[in-house]
Enzyme design. Structure first.
Site, PDB file in Angstrom:
ATOM      1  N   HIS A 207     -16.506   3.560  -4.679  1.00  0.00           N
ATOM      2  CA  HIS A 207     -15.610   4.707  -4.511  1.00  0.00           C
ATOM      3  C   HIS A 207     -15.798   5.754  -5.604  1.00  0.00           C
ATOM      4  O   HIS A 207     -14.897   6.539  -5.879  1.00  0.00           O
ATOM      5  CB  HIS A 207     -14.151   4.263  -4.417  1.00  0.00           C
ATOM      6  CG  HIS A 207     -13.854   3.529  -3.145  1.00  0.00           C
ATOM      7  ND1 HIS A 207     -12.593   3.095  -2.813  1.00  0.00           N
ATOM      8  CD2 HIS A 207     -14.662   3.163  -2.121  1.00  0.00           C
ATOM      9  CE1 HIS A 207     -12.640   2.477  -1.639  1.00  0.00           C
ATOM     10  NE2 HIS A 207     -13.888   2.508  -1.198  1.00  0.00           N
TER      11      HIS A 207
ATOM     12  N   ARG B  56       0.830  -1.209   0.000  1.00  0.00           N
ATOM     13  CA  ARG B  56       0.000   0.000   0.000  1.00  0.00           C
ATOM     14  C   ARG B  56       0.865   1.259   0.000  1.00  0.00           C
ATOM     15  O   ARG B  56       0.544   2.229  -0.689  1.00  0.00           O
ATOM     16  CB  ARG B  56      -0.921  -0.006   1.226  1.00  0.00           C
ATOM     17  CG  ARG B  56      -1.774   1.244   1.338  1.00  0.00           C
ATOM     18  CD  ARG B  56      -2.666   1.198   2.559  1.00  0.00           C
ATOM     19  NE  ARG B  56      -3.480   2.398   2.653  1.00  0.00           N
ATOM     20  CZ  ARG B  56      -4.426   2.588   3.573  1.00  0.00           C
ATOM     21  NH1 ARG B  56      -4.673   1.655   4.473  1.00  0.00           N
ATOM     22  NH2 ARG B  56      -5.126   3.712   3.593  1.00  0.00           N
TER      23      ARG B  56
ATOM     24  N   ASN C  71     -10.638  -4.346  -1.291  1.00  0.00           N
ATOM     25  CA  ASN C  71     -10.528  -3.332  -2.334  1.00  0.00           C
ATOM     26  C   ASN C  71      -9.595  -3.763  -3.471  1.00  0.00           C
ATOM     27  O   ASN C  71      -8.677  -4.550  -3.235  1.00  0.00           O
ATOM     28  CB  ASN C  71     -10.001  -2.028  -1.723  1.00  0.00           C
ATOM     29  CG  ASN C  71     -11.076  -1.258  -1.009  1.00  0.00           C
ATOM     30  OD1 ASN C  71     -12.200  -1.163  -1.495  1.00  0.00           O
ATOM     31  ND2 ASN C  71     -10.758  -0.708   0.148  1.00  0.00           N
TER      32      ASN C  71
ATOM     33  N   CYS D 197     -19.169  -2.005   0.832  1.00  0.00           N
ATOM     34  CA  CYS D 197     -18.339  -0.854   1.176  1.00  0.00           C
ATOM     35  C   CYS D 197     -19.021  -0.116   2.316  1.00  0.00           C
ATOM     36  O   CYS D 197     -20.247  -0.187   2.475  1.00  0.00           O
ATOM     37  CB  CYS D 197     -18.186   0.060  -0.043  1.00  0.00           C
ATOM     38  SG  CYS D 197     -17.172   1.533   0.245  1.00  0.00           S
TER      39      CYS D 197
ATOM     40  N   TYR E 162     -14.399  10.169  -1.974  1.00  0.00           N
ATOM     41  CA  TYR E 162     -13.473   9.739  -3.025  1.00  0.00           C
ATOM     42  C   TYR E 162     -13.568  10.624  -4.266  1.00  0.00           C
ATOM     43  O   TYR E 162     -12.653  10.644  -5.085  1.00  0.00           O
ATOM     44  CB  TYR E 162     -13.736   8.278  -3.407  1.00  0.00           C
ATOM     45  CG  TYR E 162     -13.224   7.306  -2.379  1.00  0.00           C
ATOM     46  CD1 TYR E 162     -11.900   6.881  -2.403  1.00  0.00           C
ATOM     47  CD2 TYR E 162     -14.053   6.832  -1.364  1.00  0.00           C
ATOM     48  CE1 TYR E 162     -11.419   5.996  -1.449  1.00  0.00           C
ATOM     49  CE2 TYR E 162     -13.577   5.956  -0.410  1.00  0.00           C
ATOM     50  CZ  TYR E 162     -12.267   5.542  -0.451  1.00  0.00           C
ATOM     51  OH  TYR E 162     -11.788   4.681   0.498  1.00  0.00           O
TER      52      TYR E 162
END
Length: 421
Positions: A194, A90, A144, A164, A244
């Protein structure tokens, strides 16, 4: 009822456990299995999970194992919450795209594509093993990028629904502002994972009074502050975008910010180390307050509600999920995965009708859907050219020079996770 959590060693699992314990009448779990290859983390998380169940007098049994096949054997539902490559991957997703002036984020843009390429093959392997263990089991995907992963699962014929926490967060926020119970708030939530907008907020159900104009008029400043978007933008849009959308509506501003502060991955990694120390305390029998800063607010309540509905145990009649389009948004392919309100039951989710979407929003949804289709093709078949095509299609990239450079960087940073590289 047996429920299995793949990625059960996550530091966020105690939030899920707390929800299972509090809402046991909605979802009566007899056996809960936490599956994770990280033995040390799993031992700490599993110990706290058992103490939470004991303190709240939940009669269910909690089992921890690194054996995936044993863990999913006989499970009625399997919840996926894994992170291939961990926080280290990440960290990369959030940093190397910035070198091209593109947003660095784990689910959006080039970083999101990297995560999809690492994740889809692993999730599909897990799903096949779930299908062998119990063909009727439901797979609830919280991993995700949820939209792409759920589309991969559905195209492979699995009984899967994507989940989500953005929608339930808005529901709870709006309920507080309106002074009503969360169950009374029905969202006109539409878009992709998102990439969503609240186009209506109705009281009492899908046909209730739309109080979104009132919310914007009376609480627009607070809502805009939470989203870190200017209040006049919300007034001009007439809807509430998810946070987002800031990556799209204020892309360059976000890039400047990200270049001047530590990555979110670094913050979360430090938080996880502190949480694991706390979990090792045998006196701790509840989720610590620090966990609220970890992200994923209300995830446990959404997961309980969805699992209960899918397994015929109850749950809300309408829930926001990621499900196959099938004409709900007529400008998208039928097999696209969208995030909308749906009627959910043992036969799965059925999206509710959606009013015609403003071209301002529909255009972006169509563009990102095309990117997701290309991203899934790259995840399934590999190859530099497929990665390049997906990046070139993404609305936040779009220039061939950027797409070329980002393709090379993505492959270089993820080679160990890409069988074809």
């Amino acid at each position: 009822m047996k429920l299995t959590v793949v990625g059960g060693g996550s530091t966020y699992t105690p939030e899920l456990i707390d929800g299972f314990a509090r809402l046991r009448d909605t979802l009566p779990i007899e056996e809960l299995v936490l599956v994770d290859p990280a033995a040390e983390r799993l031992e700490l998380v599993g110990g706290l999970a058992r103490r939470i169940f004991a303190k709240q007098e939940h009669p269910g049994r909690i089992v921890t194992t690194a054996d995936l096949d044993a863990g999913v054997d006989g499970a009625d539902a399997v919840l996926l919450q894994l992170r291939v490559g961990g926080q280290a991957a990440r960290e990369q997703d959030e940093t190397w795209p910035l070198e091209c002036g593109c947003v660095g984020q784990e689910t959006t843009g080039a970083g999101g594509l990297a995560k999809a390429l690492r994740t889809v093959p692993v999730v599909l392997d897990i799903a096949e093993r779930v299908r062998r263990a119990n063909p009727r089991a439901w797979i609830i995907d919280f991993t995700n990028p949820v939209g792409i992963v759920t589309r991969a699962l559905l195209q492979a014929g699995h009984r899967a629904v994507g989940l989500c926490n953005v929608a339930i967060g808005f529901q709870r926020k709006f309920a507080g502002l309106l002074g009503v119970a969360p169950a009374d708030v029905h969202l006109g939530h539409v878009g992709l994972n998102h990439l969503t907008w609240e186009t209506g907020v109705r009281l009492g159900g899908p046909e209730g009074e739309n109080v979104l104009p009132k919310l914007l008029a009376e609480h627009g400043d607070a809502i805009a502050g939470d989203l870190r978007l200017p209040r006049p933008l919300l007034d001009r849009l007439g809807v509430v975008p998810s946070y987002y959308l800031r990556y799209y509506y204020a892309h360059d501003e976000v890039v400047r910010e990200l270049r001047t502060k530590p990555s979110r991955a670094a913050e979360v990694a430090a938080m996880e180390r502190e949480l694991l120390t706390m979990y090792g305390d045998p006196a701790l029998a509840e989720k610590p307050a620090l966990l609220a800063k970890r992200g994923g607010a209300y995830y446990s309540e959404a997961a309980v509600d969805l699992a209960a509905a899918l397994l015929g145990a109850g749950g809300s009649p309408y829930q926001v999920v990621n499900a196959v389009n099938r004409g709900t948004l007529p400008f998208l392919p039928d097999d696209a995965v969208i995030e909308v309100q749906a009627a959910v039951g043992p036969n799965g989710p059925v999206p509710l009708p959606v009013p015609e979407l403003d071209p301002l929003f529909a255009g972006l949804v169509a563009g990102v859907t095309a990117y997701e289709e290309l991203a899934l093709e790259a995840a399934l078949r590999g190859g530099r050219d497929r990665v390049f095509r997906a990046l070139l299609a993404h609305p936040l990239i779009g220039q061939y020079a950027y797409a070329d450079t980002l393709t090379d960087q993505l492959i270089a940073h993820n080679r160990e996770h890409l069988a074809w590289a």
